[in-house]
Each structure stands twice: as structure tokens, then as C-alpha cells.
Design an enzyme around this catalytic site. Sequence first.
Site, PDB file in Angstrom:
ATOM      1  N   ASN A 152      38.616 -87.294  48.229  1.00 53.76           N
ATOM      2  CA  ASN A 152      40.081 -87.411  48.234  1.00 53.76           C
ATOM      3  C   ASN A 152      40.630 -86.245  49.048  1.00 53.76           C
ATOM      4  OD1 ASN A 152      42.805 -87.535  47.690  1.00 53.76           O
ATOM      5  ND2 ASN A 152      42.611 -86.936  45.534  1.00 53.76           N
ATOM      6  N   TRP A 153      41.041 -86.538  50.273  1.00 53.47           N
ATOM      7  CA  TRP A 153      41.514 -85.459  51.152  1.00 53.47           C
ATOM      8  C   TRP A 153      42.923 -85.001  50.802  1.00 53.47           C
ATOM      9  CZ3 TRP A 153      39.785 -86.515  56.951  1.00 53.47           C
ATOM     10  CH2 TRP A 153      38.389 -86.416  57.018  1.00 53.47           C
ATOM     11  N   LYS A 154      43.592 -85.733  49.929  1.00 56.24           N
ATOM     12  CA  LYS A 154      44.973 -85.380  49.538  1.00 56.24           C
ATOM     13  C   LYS A 154      45.844 -85.226  50.793  1.00 56.24           C
ATOM     14  CE  LYS A 154      43.061 -83.110  45.527  1.00 56.24           C
ATOM     15  NZ  LYS A 154      43.354 -82.374  44.317  1.00 56.24           N
TER      16      LYS A 154
ATOM     17  N   HIS B 276      46.172 -90.988  40.203  1.00 55.92           N
ATOM     18  CA  HIS B 276      45.690 -89.600  40.280  1.00 55.92           C
ATOM     19  C   HIS B 276      46.672 -88.711  39.506  1.00 55.92           C
ATOM     20  CE1 HIS B 276      44.640 -85.674  41.859  1.00 55.92           C
ATOM     21  NE2 HIS B 276      43.480 -86.191  42.223  1.00 55.92           N
TER      22      HIS B 276
ATOM     23  N   GLU C 208      47.937 -85.989  40.116  1.00 49.31           N
ATOM     24  CA  GLU C 208      49.038 -85.425  40.927  1.00 49.31           C
ATOM     25  C   GLU C 208      50.146 -86.449  41.097  1.00 49.31           C
ATOM     26  OE1 GLU C 208      46.566 -84.076  44.156  1.00 49.31           O
ATOM     27  OE2 GLU C 208      45.719 -82.538  42.837  1.00 49.31           O
TER      28      GLU C 208
ATOM     29  N   GLU D 208      39.036 -87.503  35.371  1.00 49.32           N
ATOM     30  CA  GLU D 208      39.383 -86.229  36.000  1.00 49.32           C
ATOM     31  C   GLU D 208      40.239 -85.404  35.038  1.00 49.32           C
ATOM     32  OE1 GLU D 208      39.112 -86.481  40.536  1.00 49.32           O
ATOM     33  OE2 GLU D 208      41.146 -87.062  39.996  1.00 49.32           O
TER      34      GLU D 208
ATOM     35  N   GLY E  46      40.892 -78.700  41.100  1.00 49.65           N
ATOM     36  CA  GLY E  46      41.252 -77.611  42.005  1.00 49.65           C
ATOM     37  C   GLY E  46      41.242 -76.235  41.368  1.00 49.65           C
TER      38      GLY E  46
ATOM     39  N   SER F  87      36.689 -80.166  40.444  1.00 44.33           N
ATOM     40  CA  SER F  87      35.907 -78.996  40.864  1.00 44.33           C
ATOM     41  C   SER F  87      34.416 -79.288  41.032  1.00 44.33           C
ATOM     42  CB  SER F  87      36.127 -77.823  39.899  1.00 44.33           C
ATOM     43  OG  SER F  87      37.479 -77.406  39.941  1.00 44.33           O
TER      44      SER F  87
ATOM     45  N   GLY G 191      37.746 -83.569  45.516  1.00 42.70           N
ATOM     46  CA  GLY G 191      38.933 -83.140  46.261  1.00 42.70           C
ATOM     47  C   GLY G 191      38.556 -82.112  47.314  1.00 42.70           C
ATOM     48  N   GLY G 192      38.780 -80.837  46.998  1.00 43.62           N
ATOM     49  CA  GLY G 192      38.614 -79.753  47.958  1.00 43.62           C
ATOM     50  C   GLY G 192      37.307 -79.782  48.728  1.00 43.62           C
TER      51      GLY G 192
HETATM   52  C1  PEP Z   1      40.818 -84.517  42.895  1.00 42.70           C
HETATM   53  O1  PEP Z   1      41.911 -84.126  43.243  1.00 42.70           O
HETATM   54  O2  PEP Z   1      40.605 -85.728  42.716  1.00 42.70           O
HETATM   55  C2  PEP Z   1      39.777 -83.514  42.664  1.00 42.70           C
HETATM   56  C3  PEP Z   1      38.737 -83.859  41.969  1.00 42.70           C
HETATM   57  O3  PEP Z   1      39.992 -82.285  43.211  1.00 42.70           O
HETATM   58  P1  PEP Z   1      38.963 -81.032  43.252  1.00 42.70           P
HETATM   59  O4  PEP Z   1      37.594 -81.602  43.543  1.00 42.70           O
HETATM   60  O5  PEP Z   1      39.471 -80.159  44.326  1.00 42.70           O
HETATM   61  O6  PEP Z   1      38.995 -80.415  41.894  1.00 42.70           O
END
Ligand code: PEP
Length: 255
Positions: A13-15, A100, A102, A170, A176, A216, A237-238
Site C-alpha cells: 500500500n503506497w498510500k 483502511h 486511515e 491491521e 507506521g 509495521s 505500507g512503508g
Molecule cells: C498500512 O498502512 O496498511 C500499513 C500496514 O502500514 P505500515 O506497514 O507502514 O505499518
Amino acid sequence: MSVDRPRPLVAGNWKMNGLRASARVLEEIHAGYTPGLRAKVELAVCPPATLIGHAAQLSVGSRVAIGGQDCHAKESGAFTGDLSAEMLADAGATYVIVGHSERRQYHKEKDQDVCAKAVAAHRAGLTAIVCVGETREEREAGKALAVVKKQLRGSVPVDSNSHNLVVAYEPVWAIGTGLTPTAADVAEVHAAIREELKRLVGKADAPKVRILYGGSVKPTNAAELMAVENVNGALVGGASLVAADFLGIAGAYLG
Ligand code: PEP
């Protein structure tokens, strides 16, 4: 591996990250998605909407799937700035993330909104990645399982099956932050999701639905998290913004 165990999926997920130059990251992912890795795990990348068409074109032949990060419930209409599931499919996406945390937090999306978006995804022929997860306060109050089960019941549409639904657990507090739940906590929540899926998609299909862990995930913790019972991949994500890290996570399936 049991016959019912689904093929794992690692989805990035590049957001709100990525410009046209980020095609380089996708090309590096293609290059690292070797036949050996392909045999073990499916990969998907969900870039920002501006890059979906280009990413889908680049990915033809690579077998890396492309997904959207959100969609509107309606097929078309006067919804300035929104994108329909049909538009994502038309641009070459085969997945879309819905619900998600967010989106739930910043856009006040409720379970019924998420469900309507998942219905739209199915209408357009996309697989919906439905996200659920508790906040830190909810976990500390001992409500994690109840919260996740309620979100699932409210967010998963009745027409769901193991082909058009992926669930992503999640924990909000893990996204994050560099924090992750213990393997035992992940196992407990994923088992509860699997049980709930029996009611939602039927006993025969429930074992085949992929349940991803997200929050994470890094190359350093992926092997431990991916080995947990009922974890069928990761939503990343990141770490998905760096090809080597994303591939390193997927590499957990090489054993
Ligand atoms: C996400 O936003 O779906 C996520 C899992 O982010 P991160 O891996 O950065 O915690």
C-alpha cells in the site's frame, strides 16, 4: 501445507506516495519476482490512483497485480474527486483496498460505507481487501476481538467468497509505528477472523479466504509473522516503497 491453505498474498500500500519516477520501484519489484518466489507467493502493489494505469501497463507479463487504495460505492455520477471501482478496473487494477484505518479515521468511513465499497469492488470484478483492526485503547480495554468481529460483520458483503475477498487485520496502533503485536496476539485475532468468516462466506469457503496481517511488517519480522497460523500474507505500507524491503518480506515465503 494443508490443501485448504490459500496461496499467500503480499500487497503493498503506497498510500499518498509516488510520482511517475516511482515506476522504477515497480520495475525493481518485477525483476525480483523470480519464478521461485512466484511459486510461493502472489504480489500486488496498490499505488496512488494517478499511477494505476501506468503501473498496470508496466506489470503486464510480470504477474504483479495492481490495486487501488479506495473506491466510491457508486459506478459513476456527480462525486467530484472520487473514483469508482469500475474506473480502477478499467485502468488495470484487480484489487482495491477498502476500509483502511486511515480512511476510517480521516474520512469517517463506517462499516456500512466500507461494505458498500466492497460491494462496488465485486460489481466491477475486483477483489476487495477489507481492512479491520482495533485502536490501542480498544486493545488495552480487552476489546480487540469484539471490535474486529463487529467490523468484519459490518464490512464484508454477503456476496463475498474466497475469490473476491481478502481480509487484512491491521491493528491501528501498529500502522507506521514500528510496533507489532506478539505472534500469539496475531494468532488469536486471525483465528477469530477465520471463525467469523465461516458465518460470512460459509464453512467450505472460509479456510480459503486470505487473511493478511498488516502493521509495521519489515523484512526482519516478516518470517515470524507470516509463520503464524491463519496468516496468509501481509499488507505492507512503508516497507513497500523500497523494492528490496518489499521483496525481502515476500521472501519470508521462500523458507
Ligand atoms: C498500512 O498502512 O496498511 C500499513 C500496514 O502500514 P505500515 O506497514 O507502514 O505499518
